[in-house]
Write a protein that holds these residues in place. Structure first.
Motif, PDB file in Angstrom:
ATOM      1  N   ILE A 162       0.782  68.394  64.287  1.00  0.00           N
ATOM      2  CA  ILE A 162       0.306  67.095  64.793  1.00  0.00           C
ATOM      3  C   ILE A 162      -0.563  66.403  63.750  1.00  0.00           C
ATOM      4  O   ILE A 162      -0.465  65.185  63.542  1.00  0.00           O
ATOM      5  N   TYR A 163      -1.373  67.163  63.066  1.00  0.00           N
ATOM      6  CA  TYR A 163      -2.254  66.578  62.062  1.00  0.00           C
ATOM      7  C   TYR A 163      -1.447  65.969  60.908  1.00  0.00           C
ATOM      8  O   TYR A 163      -1.749  64.865  60.423  1.00  0.00           O
ATOM      9  N   ILE A 164      -0.402  66.668  60.466  1.00  0.00           N
ATOM     10  CA  ILE A 164       0.427  66.157  59.369  1.00  0.00           C
ATOM     11  C   ILE A 164       1.146  64.881  59.796  1.00  0.00           C
ATOM     12  O   ILE A 164       1.199  63.887  59.048  1.00  0.00           O
ATOM     13  N   ALA A 165       1.712  64.895  61.004  1.00  0.00           N
ATOM     14  CA  ALA A 165       2.421  63.708  61.473  1.00  0.00           C
ATOM     15  C   ALA A 165       1.475  62.545  61.710  1.00  0.00           C
ATOM     16  O   ALA A 165       1.824  61.385  61.446  1.00  0.00           O
ATOM     17  N   ALA A 166       0.277  62.838  62.199  1.00  0.00           N
ATOM     18  CA  ALA A 166      -0.695  61.763  62.410  1.00  0.00           C
ATOM     19  C   ALA A 166      -1.162  61.179  61.088  1.00  0.00           C
ATOM     20  O   ALA A 166      -1.388  59.968  60.976  1.00  0.00           O
ATOM     21  N   ALA A 167      -1.303  62.015  60.076  1.00  0.00           N
ATOM     22  CA  ALA A 167      -1.693  61.511  58.762  1.00  0.00           C
ATOM     23  C   ALA A 167      -0.598  60.640  58.163  1.00  0.00           C
ATOM     24  O   ALA A 167      -0.900  59.752  57.335  1.00  0.00           O
ATOM     25  N   ARG A 168       0.664  60.846  58.570  1.00  0.00           N
ATOM     26  CA  ARG A 168       1.762  60.009  58.106  1.00  0.00           C
ATOM     27  C   ARG A 168       2.018  58.818  59.022  1.00  0.00           C
ATOM     28  O   ARG A 168       3.028  58.125  58.875  1.00  0.00           O
ATOM     29  N   SER A 169       1.120  58.607  59.978  1.00  0.00           N
ATOM     30  CA  SER A 169       1.155  57.434  60.866  1.00  0.00           C
ATOM     31  C   SER A 169       2.449  57.369  61.667  1.00  0.00           C
ATOM     32  O   SER A 169       3.116  56.334  61.736  1.00  0.00           O
ATOM     33  N   ASN A 170       2.813  58.472  62.268  1.00  0.00           N
ATOM     34  CA  ASN A 170       3.962  58.488  63.156  1.00  0.00           C
ATOM     35  C   ASN A 170       3.565  57.801  64.474  1.00  0.00           C
ATOM     36  O   ASN A 170       2.710  58.282  65.211  1.00  0.00           O
ATOM     37  N   LYS A 171       4.187  56.677  64.760  1.00  0.00           N
ATOM     38  CA  LYS A 171       3.748  55.842  65.878  1.00  0.00           C
ATOM     39  C   LYS A 171       3.942  56.529  67.222  1.00  0.00           C
ATOM     40  O   LYS A 171       3.040  56.507  68.072  1.00  0.00           O
ATOM     41  N   GLU A 172       5.105  57.134  67.442  1.00  0.00           N
ATOM     42  CA  GLU A 172       5.362  57.776  68.724  1.00  0.00           C
ATOM     43  C   GLU A 172       4.400  58.935  68.963  1.00  0.00           C
ATOM     44  O   GLU A 172       3.918  59.129  70.090  1.00  0.00           O
ATOM     45  N   LEU A 173       4.122  59.699  67.921  1.00  0.00           N
ATOM     46  CA  LEU A 173       3.172  60.802  68.066  1.00  0.00           C
ATOM     47  C   LEU A 173       1.779  60.276  68.381  1.00  0.00           C
ATOM     48  O   LEU A 173       1.082  60.812  69.256  1.00  0.00           O
ATOM     49  N   LEU A 174       1.342  59.238  67.684  1.00  0.00           N
ATOM     50  CA  LEU A 174       0.000  58.701  67.917  1.00  0.00           C
ATOM     51  C   LEU A 174      -0.127  58.120  69.324  1.00  0.00           C
ATOM     52  O   LEU A 174      -1.181  58.253  69.955  1.00  0.00           O
ATOM     53  N   GLN A 175       0.926  57.502  69.822  1.00  0.00           N
ATOM     54  CA  GLN A 175       0.866  56.979  71.183  1.00  0.00           C
ATOM     55  C   GLN A 175       0.739  58.100  72.207  1.00  0.00           C
ATOM     56  O   GLN A 175      -0.074  58.019  73.141  1.00  0.00           O
ATOM     57  N   ASN A 176       1.534  59.150  72.045  1.00  0.00           N
ATOM     58  CA  ASN A 176       1.437  60.284  72.975  1.00  0.00           C
ATOM     59  C   ASN A 176       0.125  61.039  72.809  1.00  0.00           C
ATOM     60  O   ASN A 176      -0.417  61.582  73.778  1.00  0.00           O
TER      61      ASN A 176
END
Length: 746
Positions: free
Chosen positions: A577-591
């Motif tokens: 989750i931290y790696i994807a959030a650092a890459r600004s994954n929109k769907e992950l950040l919304q969830n």
């Protein structure tokens, strides 16, 4: 006349009278003698200071009997030596040189009982002697071992493999140093060198060909399985040694190399708040530190003592050129010629399955050794050029393979017990055989040769997809190999439709419930690697994978459902989750925004039950949440007044809030509205006061509370707190004020 009479008198015949004894001759020896016993009491007295065996023989006595001509005496000496070593291990320090030389000398003894006793002694001696102590004598031991492996007697050859097992388990590094000599010994056990006529008659010249010895007690199949299994163990030790010496080499993509070489940076949020520049990568660590290659020269000039052994590219190529043709001959002899029944799969006998499994395992290990060379790309091209045609013709001709079960054929059972990758009736794993074959073949392909390899690659992809669909029946070993093959297919495949089907099959397995922890962990790590290399590899063709996006979006809720039941799995999910959030994954950040209140729930959440390192990761994850809502701040404020959390953790939390606020001198305007000023002041006042809103209301409403004290100086009332709570709050205040005193203005 006188002379004649004189001669007659000299030789006169003695006339014996009847009843008289014959007189004794002058030269008769008297045989009558008297015998008396001599008792040496001092010599017969036992010396208790010297270690001895059950037969009262010392270490010197048993070692001297090792040269006896009688096989029984030598066997008893070895038995006595083992007894002394077990009861008195201290004799090893003083007699290690003689013991090793004498025991190694009987490796080639003609008597099988003597060799068996020598193996027993070595089996008990190896755990007692460390590698450093036996290293000076190991060249002699390895020389006797090599002589036993290449001996003309079949019994000595069979016992030499037992000795090899003991030495390989106790001293693998010392055997690896003699690898250039030992690998040829394996070839001589199952093959012989060709003559000049045989070499000229073949299209591809090879110095070795399979041999059959009718004098062996076991069949040629079982003997080859025995030899190849030992060769497999030896190559496994070589691969393990190569991985330690060259950890940065092998099959790694760019993202994996960056992940393995990068180091975590301890970033202070106060430096981010004041706009200080932070180096994400240290230029000093861009190139690894090269250790000194200086080493003492060996005194011996023997070529077999080369420390590189099979690590050098030249030696490895020579060994591959010698052993792979023999392995192909073994495969051709045991491969099925025709199908049985109406089933498309090709059946193998159990013995043939064992042999083919050993063949493929050895080839896979040789391929791994080639990945640890100085120029692995050139090595891959050489392997493809030399052996792809033969492998495609012999290996893929009857792919996939299944073990033949006569009971099932007689009963005509439609749903076999070994279907979908489970073990057969004899404990044979035919799925692992097929997956090893797939791994070898896929390693010979690359993205530039897809048009040439599309035929057999399609067969492998269909097979892998079918097995992934029934992945819940696989064990950990099968699933690991299956995911490795899938990862290689994704690495070389350019077709989005084909890769999406593979990822979808793995995701269907990932969604199943009641998966074991090792299986769940491997699946999570697989998706993590695929996501990391999606942007760099050919998997990304202008758009992201929908399956990967769906998997990433579901991680926050998976973290909520998992809770604190397994910290290892929680750590993997949090890192992803931290790696994807650092890459600004929109769907992950919304969830993550939606599930944040459940993740950081002070009462029912799992945040409080995690270790401190995972708590710190979750606190750092707050930096990427799009909006820090009032509900989330209200829940996080409960942690700041709780004694279970360390002051440093609370200081990190407050530092993130300060950096996200408009008062943190944040340089980027994108975060200006992520936290409202009213919420930030409310959280700060709440933290400094140290009580929740419910506690403050209760204090104000309960005027008869004995802990509330009013003062004469001010109308403000004071509340007497407990000593542990006050000490914790005081420590937290000191840490926070120390780190953020630069922002306080008078």
């Amino acid at each position: 006349m006188a002379n004649k009479r004189k001669r007659q008198e000299d030789f006169q015949k003695v006339k014996l009278k009847v009843g008289k004894k014959r007189p004794r001759a002058d030269n008769v020896t008297d045989t009558n003698c008297r015998v008396k016993s001599i008792h040496l009491t001092e010599q017969l007295r036992e010396d208790s200071s010297l270690p001895s065996s059950r037969r009262k023989l010392t270490i010197t006595d048993v070692l001297s009997q090792m040269h006896h001509y009688n096989a029984g005496v030598k066997r008893d000496a070895l038995v006595g030596l083992r007894e002394i070593l077990l009861s008195h291990p201290s004799v090893i320090d003083t007699h290690i040189s003689v013991i090793m030389s004498e025991v190694a000398a009987v490796f080639t003894d003609k008597d099988p009982m003597v060799r068996s006793a020598a193996v027993s002694v070595l089996e008990h001696l190896a755990p007692m002697v460390c590698q450093e102590r036996i290293a000076p004598f190991f060249p002699l031991v390895s020389a006797h071992l090599s002589t036993a492996m290449t001996h003309i007697m079949t019994g000595i050859q069979e016992d030499s493999l037992k000795i090899l097992d003991i030495l390989l388990e106790a001293y693998p590094d010392l055997l690896i140093d003699r690898s250039s000599m030992l690998v040829n010994n394996f070839l001589e056990l199952i093959s012989h060198q060709k003559n000049s006529k045989e070499i000229k008659s073949t299209e591809k010249p090879s110095m070795w060909t399979l041999s059959v010895n009718p004098n062996r007690k076991i069949t040629s199949q079982k003997w080859r399985i025995t030899v190849l299994s030992r060769l497999k163990k030896f190559l496994q030790a070589l691969v393990k040694r190569a991985a330690k010496r060259f950890p940065s080499k092998g099959f790694q993509n760019n993202t994996e190399k960056i992940a393995s070489s990068s180091k975590n940076l301890d970033v202070s949020w106060t430096e981010l708040a004041i706009g200080k520049h932070i180096n994400l990568y240290d230029s000093r660590e861009a190139h690894p530190t090269v250790n000194s290659t200086f080493c003492l020269r060996r005194m011996t000039a023997d070529a077999s003592s080369n420390t590189d052994g099979c690590f050098s590219s030249y030696n490895l190529k020579e060994f591959i050129q010698a052993v792979v043709p023999i392995l192909i001959e073994c495969w051709v002899e045991e491969a099925p010629e025709k199908t049985m029944g109406d089933v498309s799969e090709k059946f193998l006998e159990p013995v043939a399955h064992h042999l083919l499994q050993q063949v493929l395992s050895i080839i896979a290990l040789l391929w791994k050794l080639s990945e640890h060379q100085d120029e692995p790309q050139k090595m891959d091209g050489w392997l493809r050029k030399c052996y792809l045609k033969d492998f495609r013709h012999h290996f893929m001709k009857h792919f996939p393979y299944t073990v033949y079960d006569p009971l099932q054929q007689k009963k005509k059972i439609k749903k076999r017990s070994n279907k979908d990758g489970s073990l057969s009736h004899n404990g044979l794993d035919h799925l692992l055989l097929n997956l090893t074959l797939c791994d070898i073949m896929v390693s010979l392909a690359n993205s530039s040769t897809l048009h040439e390899d599309s035929g057999w690659l399609t067969m492998i992809r269909i097979f892998v997809t079918e097995k992934l669909a029934s992945g819940w029946k696989l064990n950990s070993k099968q699933l690991k190999r299956l995911l490795e093959v899938t990862n290689r297919l994704l690495y070389i495949e350019k077709n989005r439709v084909a890769t999406e089907k593979l990822i979808q099959a793995v995701y269907m397995m990932y969604q199943q419930r009641d998966l074991q922890l090792p299986v769940r962990t491997m699946l999570l790590m697989f998706f993590n690697k695929v996501y990391l290399k999606e942007e760099d590899m050919c998997l990304n063709q202008g758009s992201r994978s929908k399956v990967l996006s769906r998997w990433l979006a579901s991680l926050p809720m998976q973290l909520v459902h998992l809770g604190a039941r397994n910290h290892q799995l929680s750590s993997l999910i949090i890192d992803t989750i931290y790696i994807a959030a650092a890459r600004s994954n929109k769907e992950l950040l919304q969830n993550l925004q939606t599930a944040a209140c459940q993740i950081y729930e002070p009462k029912d959440g799992f945040f409080a039950h995690l270790p401190e390192d995972l708590q710190l990761k979750l606190v750092q994850l707050l930096y990427f949440i799009p909006v820090l809502s009032s509900d989330l701040l209200a829940r996080l404020s409960q942690f700041c007044i709780t004694e279970r959390f360390s002051p440093n953790l609370i200081a990190k939390l407050i530092g993130i809030f300060h950096a996200r606020s408009s008062f943190g001198n944040w340089m980027c305007s994108a975060f200006e509205s992520t936290i409202f000023d009213v919420d930030y002041f409310s959280f700060s006042f709440f933290f400094f006061v140290g009580f929740s809103a419910e506690q403050l209301s209760w204090m104000q409403s309960n005027k008869l509370n004995s802990r509330v004290r009013s003062t004469r100086v001010s109308p403000i009332a004071l509340y007497l707190t407990d000593q542990p709570y006050f000490a914790h709050h005081w420590t937290v205040m000191q840490v926070v004020l120390f780190h953020y005193s630069k922002y306080i203005t008078v």
